[in-house]
Motif scaffolding. Structure first.
Motif, PDB file in Angstrom:
ATOM      1  N   GLU A  43      60.600  21.112  12.968  1.00  0.00           N
ATOM      2  CA  GLU A  43      60.322  21.588  14.322  1.00  0.00           C
ATOM      3  C   GLU A  43      59.026  21.005  14.856  1.00  0.00           C
ATOM      4  N   ILE A 138      51.577  30.214  12.256  1.00  0.00           N
ATOM      5  CA  ILE A 138      52.891  30.595  11.718  1.00  0.00           C
ATOM      6  C   ILE A 138      52.733  31.194  10.325  1.00  0.00           C
ATOM      7  N   LEU A 165      61.939  29.278  15.924  1.00  0.00           N
ATOM      8  CA  LEU A 165      61.302  28.127  16.561  1.00  0.00           C
ATOM      9  C   LEU A 165      62.323  27.275  17.327  1.00  0.00           C
TER      10      LEU A 165
END
Length: 345
Positions: A43, A138, A165
């Motif tokens: 991501e 995160i 995400l």
């Protein structure tokens, strides 16, 4: 297949393998330090490429709002925990302002420069500044509360973080793909093979970053602390090395490596909000070659994977992904018989 075609395919495989190598190294780093199989690593790649594309279109990138949301949420959670520990509200407020200052400054810079015609180098710098801080945030939100959980529990959390995400990527970037301009438009001839300037940039940047990471782990105090934590978490704690600090640093480095990979891959392919999953998965396949523990073997596995992908796409393009992901099966089978393992408690 003649030599010229084989050379072109090998060059293409090395180019892709360099990107997979960066992703694989980040996965190995995070796993060895925290025992987290970090599925959302891809991501970072997609977010970075789409952020540069947004700057190119003179639009505010979605990572500005994503970083802002992550920073505020993490600080709210931290403040609630501090309040439950009965810390003074002045101390809580001071810590909140201190920790939010840098993310807010980065978001403000991204928002300010988004509407301007800025050079590509500044856009890349802003992209790295926007994506890299997401790593520790995160970790604080998703993994710190479960730092002592089993590998399986951490894997389940990683799956949840990945889907979260991906959904946020669709929300902030939309479903349309983007492609960024090349860093170097020159063409070079090596015999019958034509090498693009972008491929040279990818090789040079990936090689420099890999060398920098090895020097960081071998020469710097923080790098040695990460190595110590990776080898023996309990022993590192007894020596005064903060496991939480090492975990945050590993997530920070992983986010930076992922963001840089996205910047490099953006000019070579159209990137969508969910494109990072395949890139991350191929990096994971390369990391499995190393048993998720060895950086040199992860590098070798990534280059091998890039070559297999390139030649597989030539011989059977429709089954390219099948070929790439099938080769993990004999590797897993071999490691199952050769590596000592036991039941985790």
């Amino acid at each position: 297949m003649d030599f010229s075609i084989a050379s072109i395919l090998m060059l293409d495989g090395l180019t892709n393998g360099a990107i997979y190598a960066l992703v694989a190294l980040a996965l190995v780093l995070v796993f060895t330090v925290t025992r987290v199989i970090f599925i959302p690593q891809g991501e970072y790649v997609a977010f970075a490429a789409l952020t540069v594309a947004s700057f190119q279109a003179q639009q505010v990138p979605g990572t500005v709002w994503l970083l802002l949301a992550l920073a505020i949420t993490a600080q709210v959670v931290e403040s609630i925990q501090a309040w439950r520990r009965r810390e003074r509200w002045t101390r809580i407020l001071g810590h909140a302002l201190t920790r939010l200052a840098l993310p807010l400054l980065i978001c403000a810079a991204g928002w300010w420069f988004a509407g301007m015609q800025t050079p590509l180098t500044l856009q890349v710098a802003l992209t790295l500044a926007l994506v890299t801080p997401m790593g520790p945030l995160i970790y604080q939100l998703a993994y710190r509360p479960l730092a002592d959980a089993s590998v399986l529990a951490l894997l389940i959390v990683s799956v949840g973080v990945h889907f979260t995400l991906t959904g946020l990527g669709l929300l902030f970037f939309g479903a349309e793909g983007s492609r960024t301009p090349s860093f170097w438009n020159e063409q070079f001839s090596l015999g019958s093979v034509s090498v693009s300037g972008q491929a040279v940039v990818i090789f040079a940047t990936a090689t420099s970053l890999i060398a920098g990471l090895f020097l960081f782990f071998d020469r710097s105090l923080r790098g040695k602390a990460l190595r110590a934590t990776a080898v023996n978490r309990t022993g590192a704690r007894l020596l005064g090395i903060s496991a939480d600090g090492a975990a945050q640093l590993s997530f920070l480095l992983a986010a930076f490596v992922g963001a840089l990979s996205g910047v490099l891959i953006g000019p070579t392919t159209t990137v969508f909000y969910d494109s990072g999953f395949l890139v991350g998965l191929k990096g994971f396949v390369a990391a499995v070659f190393a048993g998720l523990t060895s950086f040199p073997l992860a590098l070798l596995g990534a280059l091998l994977l890039g070559g297999i992908e390139a030649f597989g796409s030539f011989w059977a393009s429709a089954y390219k992904e099948v070929i790439v992901f099938t080769i993990i099966l004999p590797v897993l089978l071999w490691r199952s018989f050769t590596d000592p393992h036991g039941e985790e408690h």
